[in-house]
Scaffold this active site. Structure first.
Site, PDB file in Angstrom:
ATOM      1  N   LYS A 142       0.861  -1.201   0.000  1.00 31.70           N
ATOM      2  CA  LYS A 142       0.000   0.000   0.000  1.00 31.70           C
ATOM      3  C   LYS A 142       0.893   1.246   0.000  1.00 31.70           C
ATOM      4  O   LYS A 142       1.879   1.256  -0.716  1.00 31.70           O
ATOM      5  CB  LYS A 142      -0.983  -0.069   1.169  1.00 31.70           C
ATOM      6  CG  LYS A 142      -1.728  -1.420   1.173  1.00 31.70           C
ATOM      7  CD  LYS A 142      -2.922  -1.483   2.060  1.00 31.70           C
ATOM      8  CE  LYS A 142      -3.595  -2.838   1.930  1.00 31.70           C
ATOM      9  NZ  LYS A 142      -4.820  -2.958   2.686  1.00 31.70           N
ATOM     10  N   GLU A 152     -10.998 -10.441  -2.025  1.00 31.64           N
ATOM     11  CA  GLU A 152     -10.696  -9.668  -0.816  1.00 31.64           C
ATOM     12  C   GLU A 152     -11.983  -9.075  -0.257  1.00 31.64           C
ATOM     13  O   GLU A 152     -12.384  -7.966  -0.668  1.00 31.64           O
ATOM     14  CB  GLU A 152      -9.736  -8.521  -1.152  1.00 31.64           C
ATOM     15  CG  GLU A 152      -8.347  -8.967  -1.505  1.00 31.64           C
ATOM     16  CD  GLU A 152      -7.318  -7.920  -1.083  1.00 31.64           C
ATOM     17  OE1 GLU A 152      -6.407  -8.281  -0.340  1.00 31.64           O
ATOM     18  OE2 GLU A 152      -7.443  -6.745  -1.471  1.00 31.64           O
ATOM     19  N   HIS A 195      -8.316  -2.844  -6.595  1.00 29.28           N
ATOM     20  CA  HIS A 195      -8.291  -2.998  -5.137  1.00 29.28           C
ATOM     21  C   HIS A 195      -9.384  -2.114  -4.528  1.00 29.28           C
ATOM     22  O   HIS A 195      -9.623  -1.000  -5.008  1.00 29.28           O
ATOM     23  CB  HIS A 195      -6.911  -2.617  -4.584  1.00 29.28           C
ATOM     24  CG  HIS A 195      -6.730  -3.018  -3.157  1.00 29.28           C
ATOM     25  ND1 HIS A 195      -7.311  -2.331  -2.119  1.00 29.28           N
ATOM     26  CD2 HIS A 195      -6.076  -4.070  -2.595  1.00 29.28           C
ATOM     27  CE1 HIS A 195      -7.012  -2.933  -0.973  1.00 29.28           C
ATOM     28  NE2 HIS A 195      -6.252  -3.998  -1.237  1.00 29.28           N
TER      29      HIS A 195
HETATM   30  P1  13P Z   1      -4.667  -6.712   5.254  1.00 32.46           P
HETATM   31  O1  13P Z   1      -3.874  -7.989   5.083  1.00 32.46           O
HETATM   32  O2  13P Z   1      -3.939  -5.653   5.993  1.00 32.46           O
HETATM   33  O3  13P Z   1      -6.029  -6.990   5.796  1.00 32.46           O
HETATM   34  O4  13P Z   1      -4.870  -6.096   3.807  1.00 32.46           O
HETATM   35  C1  13P Z   1      -5.373  -6.899   2.809  1.00 32.46           C
HETATM   36  C2  13P Z   1      -5.232  -6.179   1.534  1.00 32.46           C
HETATM   37  O5  13P Z   1      -5.860  -5.172   1.307  1.00 32.46           O
HETATM   38  C3  13P Z   1      -4.259  -6.709   0.577  1.00 32.46           C
HETATM   39  O6  13P Z   1      -4.440  -6.157  -0.686  1.00 32.46           O
END
Ligand code: 13P
Length: 256
Positions: free
Chosen positions: A14, A170, A100
């Site tokens: 991120k 996700e 995403h």
């Molecule tokens: P987390 O593993 O911090 O929950 O994030 C997941 C994510 O958004 C991966 O792209």
């Protein structure tokens, strides 16, 4: 890319860390751990989606696949600040995430996403399309929502290039949480995604697509998703942003 027998473990950094120097520190430590792992890990044991500008620098010191977190632009030309797939690919990225939920929240439209996926695949760029429901309901409407989302995002995608396509499930409600979905919840969705893919493009193309789970994955639950969640790998946020915790996830996923 052929369907893998090894798990695809993608860290999503991120907008971390704050500087290139800190990014290099994390990767150097991770590499040290990877190299001295017992039992030995495969040659390229992980993927990392890093801030775009770090990609060439991180590639120099990493044994993994290094990619981008988004595609900025969908047309060559007069679009300031928007990087297109062929630029990312030839600039050194091994793969990209698309769609995403954190990008969608900032205003990515369905139309844009559909073009991003198509253009990225046309460039033979490994493309990780993220889909996930914001909340669940007892009637299972989230499954139809996911099917619709998948269908729309893949509207323009060339099925003969599905070798380059990865789907990451996700659930938005699990992202950034300490508790992920259960492997059973994940399994149900993976089956449903596979069915949707088969009905969209037929079995021969659908079976080329790897499916990942992401959202709240940490070292203690990572392997369970691979064993019981029906996925080919994981997309890991916070637990990938520190060398030790990412290494623990990788090591556990490769353990017998
Ligand atoms: P987390 O593993 O911090 O929950 O994030 C997941 C994510 O958004 C991966 O792209």
């Amino acid at each position: 890319m052929n369907k893998r027998t090894l798990p695809i473990l993608i860290g999503n950094w991120k907008s971390t860390p704050d500087t290139l120097q800190n990014a290099i520190k994390i990767v150097k430590l991770l590499e040290k751990k990877v190299l001295s792992a017992h039992p030995k890990l495969p040659k390229k044991p992980y993927y990392l989606a890093v801030p775009e500008i770090f990609i060439p620098h991180i590639k120099e010191i990493s044994s993994g696949f290094i990619g981008s977190q988004n595609i900025g632009g969908i047309s060559l030309g007069q679009t300031t600040g928007a990087t297109i797939p062929s630029q990312l690919l030839t600039g050194g990225a091994d793969f990209t995430l698309v769609g995403h939920s954190e990008v969608r929240k900032r205003g990515e439209s369905e139309e844009e996403r559909m073009h991003k996926v198509a253009l990225s695949l046309q460039s033979k760029f490994t493309t990780v399309l993220c889909i996930g429901e914001s909340k669940r309901d007892k009637e299972g409407k989230y499954l139809s929502f996911l099917e619709e989302d998948l269908k729309e995002s893949l509207t323009l995608a060339p099925k003969n290039l599905f070798d380059y396509l990865i789907i990451a499930y996700e659930p938005v409600w699990a992202i950034g949480q300490s508790v992920p979905a259960t492997p059973q919840e994940c399994f149900e969705v993976v089956i449903s995604i596979r069915r949707s893919l088969v009905s969209l493009v037929g079995m021969d193309y659908a079976k080329k697509v790897n499916i990942l789970y992401g959202g709240g994955v940490h070292k203690d639950d990572a392997k369970i998703f691979l064993d019981e969640g029906g996925v080919d790998g994981l997309l890991i946020g916070q637990a990938s942003q520190d060398a030790t915790s990412f290494f623990e996830v990788i090591k556990n996923c490769y353990s017998k």
